[in-house]
Design an enzyme around this catalytic site. Structure first.
Site, PDB file in Angstrom:
ATOM      1  N   TYR A  58     -20.317  35.484 -32.262  1.00 43.36           N
ATOM      2  CA  TYR A  58     -19.131  34.838 -31.714  1.00 43.36           C
ATOM      3  C   TYR A  58     -19.165  33.338 -31.955  1.00 43.36           C
ATOM      4  O   TYR A  58     -20.175  32.791 -32.407  1.00 43.36           O
ATOM      5  CB  TYR A  58     -19.017  35.140 -30.215  1.00 43.36           C
ATOM      6  CG  TYR A  58     -19.981  34.371 -29.335  1.00 43.36           C
ATOM      7  CD1 TYR A  58     -21.344  34.641 -29.350  1.00 43.36           C
ATOM      8  CD2 TYR A  58     -19.528  33.358 -28.493  1.00 43.36           C
ATOM      9  CE1 TYR A  58     -22.227  33.929 -28.540  1.00 43.36           C
ATOM     10  CE2 TYR A  58     -20.410  32.647 -27.683  1.00 43.36           C
ATOM     11  CZ  TYR A  58     -21.755  32.939 -27.719  1.00 43.36           C
ATOM     12  OH  TYR A  58     -22.623  32.223 -26.934  1.00 43.36           O
ATOM     13  N   ARG A 110     -20.719  27.919 -39.149  1.00 44.96           N
ATOM     14  CA  ARG A 110     -21.805  28.563 -38.380  1.00 44.96           C
ATOM     15  C   ARG A 110     -21.506  30.052 -38.182  1.00 44.96           C
ATOM     16  O   ARG A 110     -22.424  30.880 -38.223  1.00 44.96           O
ATOM     17  CB  ARG A 110     -21.987  27.873 -37.025  1.00 44.96           C
ATOM     18  CG  ARG A 110     -23.160  28.455 -36.237  1.00 44.96           C
ATOM     19  CD  ARG A 110     -23.467  27.678 -34.982  1.00 44.96           C
ATOM     20  NE  ARG A 110     -22.356  27.709 -34.052  1.00 44.96           N
ATOM     21  CZ  ARG A 110     -22.309  27.000 -32.912  1.00 44.96           C
ATOM     22  NH1 ARG A 110     -23.303  26.201 -32.581  1.00 44.96           N
ATOM     23  NH2 ARG A 110     -21.259  27.080 -32.123  1.00 44.96           N
ATOM     24  N   ARG A 148     -22.696  57.511 -32.802  1.00 44.98           N
ATOM     25  CA  ARG A 148     -23.495  56.428 -32.243  1.00 44.98           C
ATOM     26  C   ARG A 148     -24.908  56.488 -32.826  1.00 44.98           C
ATOM     27  O   ARG A 148     -25.640  57.450 -32.597  1.00 44.98           O
ATOM     28  CB  ARG A 148     -23.568  56.559 -30.716  1.00 44.98           C
ATOM     29  CG  ARG A 148     -24.312  55.417 -30.063  1.00 44.98           C
ATOM     30  CD  ARG A 148     -24.612  55.661 -28.592  1.00 44.98           C
ATOM     31  NE  ARG A 148     -25.390  54.560 -28.038  1.00 44.98           N
ATOM     32  CZ  ARG A 148     -26.698  54.398 -28.208  1.00 44.98           C
ATOM     33  NH1 ARG A 148     -27.394  55.270 -28.892  1.00 44.98           N
ATOM     34  NH2 ARG A 148     -27.310  53.354 -27.675  1.00 44.98           N
ATOM     35  N   LYS A 169     -25.692  33.083 -33.433  1.00 41.65           N
ATOM     36  CA  LYS A 169     -24.858  33.026 -32.229  1.00 41.65           C
ATOM     37  C   LYS A 169     -24.404  34.451 -31.896  1.00 41.65           C
ATOM     38  O   LYS A 169     -23.264  34.853 -32.152  1.00 41.65           O
ATOM     39  CB  LYS A 169     -23.677  32.065 -32.423  1.00 41.65           C
ATOM     40  CG  LYS A 169     -23.062  31.629 -31.087  1.00 41.65           C
ATOM     41  CD  LYS A 169     -22.265  30.367 -31.243  1.00 41.65           C
ATOM     42  CE  LYS A 169     -21.399  30.057 -30.044  1.00 41.65           C
ATOM     43  NZ  LYS A 169     -22.124  29.742 -28.819  1.00 41.65           N
TER      44      LYS A 169
HETATM   45  C1  LIG Z   1     -27.995  28.816 -26.398  1.00 38.34           C
HETATM   46  C2  LIG Z   1     -27.020  27.756 -26.782  1.00 38.34           C
HETATM   47  N1  LIG Z   1     -27.484  26.570 -27.246  1.00 38.34           N
HETATM   48  C3  LIG Z   1     -26.642  25.570 -27.576  1.00 38.34           C
HETATM   49  C4  LIG Z   1     -25.270  25.706 -27.448  1.00 38.34           C
HETATM   50  C5  LIG Z   1     -24.371  24.567 -27.808  1.00 38.34           C
HETATM   51  O1  LIG Z   1     -23.700  24.834 -29.006  1.00 38.34           O
HETATM   52  P1  LIG Z   1     -22.311  24.121 -29.367  1.00 38.34           P
HETATM   53  O2  LIG Z   1     -22.554  22.647 -29.245  1.00 38.34           O
HETATM   54  O3  LIG Z   1     -22.049  24.542 -30.752  1.00 38.34           O
HETATM   55  O4  LIG Z   1     -21.314  24.601 -28.390  1.00 38.34           O
HETATM   56  C6  LIG Z   1     -24.742  26.930 -26.999  1.00 38.34           C
HETATM   57  C7  LIG Z   1     -23.295  27.112 -26.886  1.00 38.34           C
HETATM   58  O5  LIG Z   1     -22.817  28.093 -26.401  1.00 38.34           O
HETATM   59  C8  LIG Z   1     -25.642  27.977 -26.664  1.00 38.34           C
HETATM   60  O6  LIG Z   1     -25.175  29.146 -26.220  1.00 38.34           O
END
Ligand SMILES: Cc1ncc(COP(=O)(O)O)c(C=O)c1O
Length: 285
Positions: free
Chosen positions: A37, A56, A105, A149
């Site tokens: 996400y 990203r 699944r 992410k």
């Molecule tokens: C674990 C973690 N670290 C750092 C960040 C900060 O990332 P960004 O500056 O891209 O929002 C996030 C954002 O959700 C995060 O979940």
């Protein structure tokens, strides 16, 4: 939910009313957390740093062996349309791409599965934290690929909950004696006029706000070093900040119930916050 009249989300090629957008119970994002996400901050109804977030997203998708389902211009077109339909004043763009729904699944990644793609404008409560926040440290129990992410955020959810149960704002993950990042934020520390932040590694998310803050510091010739921060160093910091797209730069004034320096927000935070606001204004007005 208030303020959602005419509020459309993009789901798999269609624009739907938020309340009517549904996904299959066989979706692998739902079953396995097989999904990634992005959260893009919105100012003045415009996405900020959209290109960095989309880059990203592509990296997260590549890391889980998926291609980006859309090209850059198509994403931007969707963002514009979704934002235009939203009457919310404080909002962010939420993007999620899952591997998709499959009839059977099983963990094995199927060849013939179509990704689920969601883009929604969701409400935020951007709080301008002028007085600083209180955070605790917790043992990092996340996986070894925190640079992706991924939506599998249970350790983050539980760490945030641990913080809130003791009436604190957030938690900082500590692994092998090193303070790494917050539950949804990157970590910065100021000591003797030098700013330090954890280096990019598989242990942290490469935050977009982190990279913008580093860029601003460099532009203004403020000393910045990317290096591992021990918990002991953090306890002796002059200032601590947590950075994230929605929360921006949050000053920490209490760490594990002890004052950070003299327990009030520091001068470097005041300066960098102003510079960050200028950068946002330049790019979104
Ligand atoms: C674990 C973690 N670290 C750092 C960040 C900060 O990332 P960004 O500056 O891209 O929002 C996030 C954002 O959700 C995060 O979940």
């Amino acid at each position: 939910m208030s303020n959602t009249k005419g509020h459309m989300v993009y789901l798999n090629g269609e624009y739907l009313d938020l309340q009517k957008a549904k996904i299959s119970v066989l979706d692998r994002g739902f079953l396995f957390g097989d999904s990634v996400y992005e959260v893009i901050p919105v100012y003045n109804h415009r996405p900020f740093a959209a290109k960095q977030h989309l880059d990203r997203l592509t990296k997260s998708l590549t890391a889980i062996h998926m291609d980006s389902p859309l090209d850059h211009d198509s994403w931007i077109e969707i963002f514009d349309r979704v934002l235009a339909s939203s009457a919310l004043t404080d909002k962010m763009l939420y993007i999620q791409v899952t591997r998709g729904a499959y009839p059977s699944r099983g963990h094995a990644i199927p060849d013939d599965v179509t990704p689920t793609v969601l883009v929604a404008a969701l409400p935020t409560t951007r709080r301008y934290v002028l007085e600083g926040v209180n955070v605790i440290t917790v043992k990092d129990q996340r996986w070894a690929n925190c640079r992706i992410k991924a939506t599998t955020l249970l350790p983050n959810v539980l760490a945030k909950d641990a913080a809130q149960r003791v009436s604190t704002h957030d938690a900082i993950f500590v692994k092998d004696g090193f303070a790494l990042e917050g539950t949804a934020s990157n970590l910065f520390m100021v000591k003797d006029n030098t700013v330090f932040t954890s280096p990019l590694s598989a242990n942290i998310l490469p935050g977009i706000t982190r990279s913008i803050v580093i860029d601003i510091l460099k532009t203004h010739h403020i000393a910045i070093e990317e290096k591992m921060i021990t918990l002991d160093e953090l306890k002796k910091a002059d200032e601590i900040w947590l950075t994230g797209s929605v929360q921006e730069i949050v000053p920490v004034v209490l760490l594990d119930h002890c004052a950070v320096a003299d327990g009030i927000v520091g001068p470097m935070w005041k300066r960098i916050t102003r510079l960050y606001a200028d950068r946002v204004e330049q790019e979104t007005t």
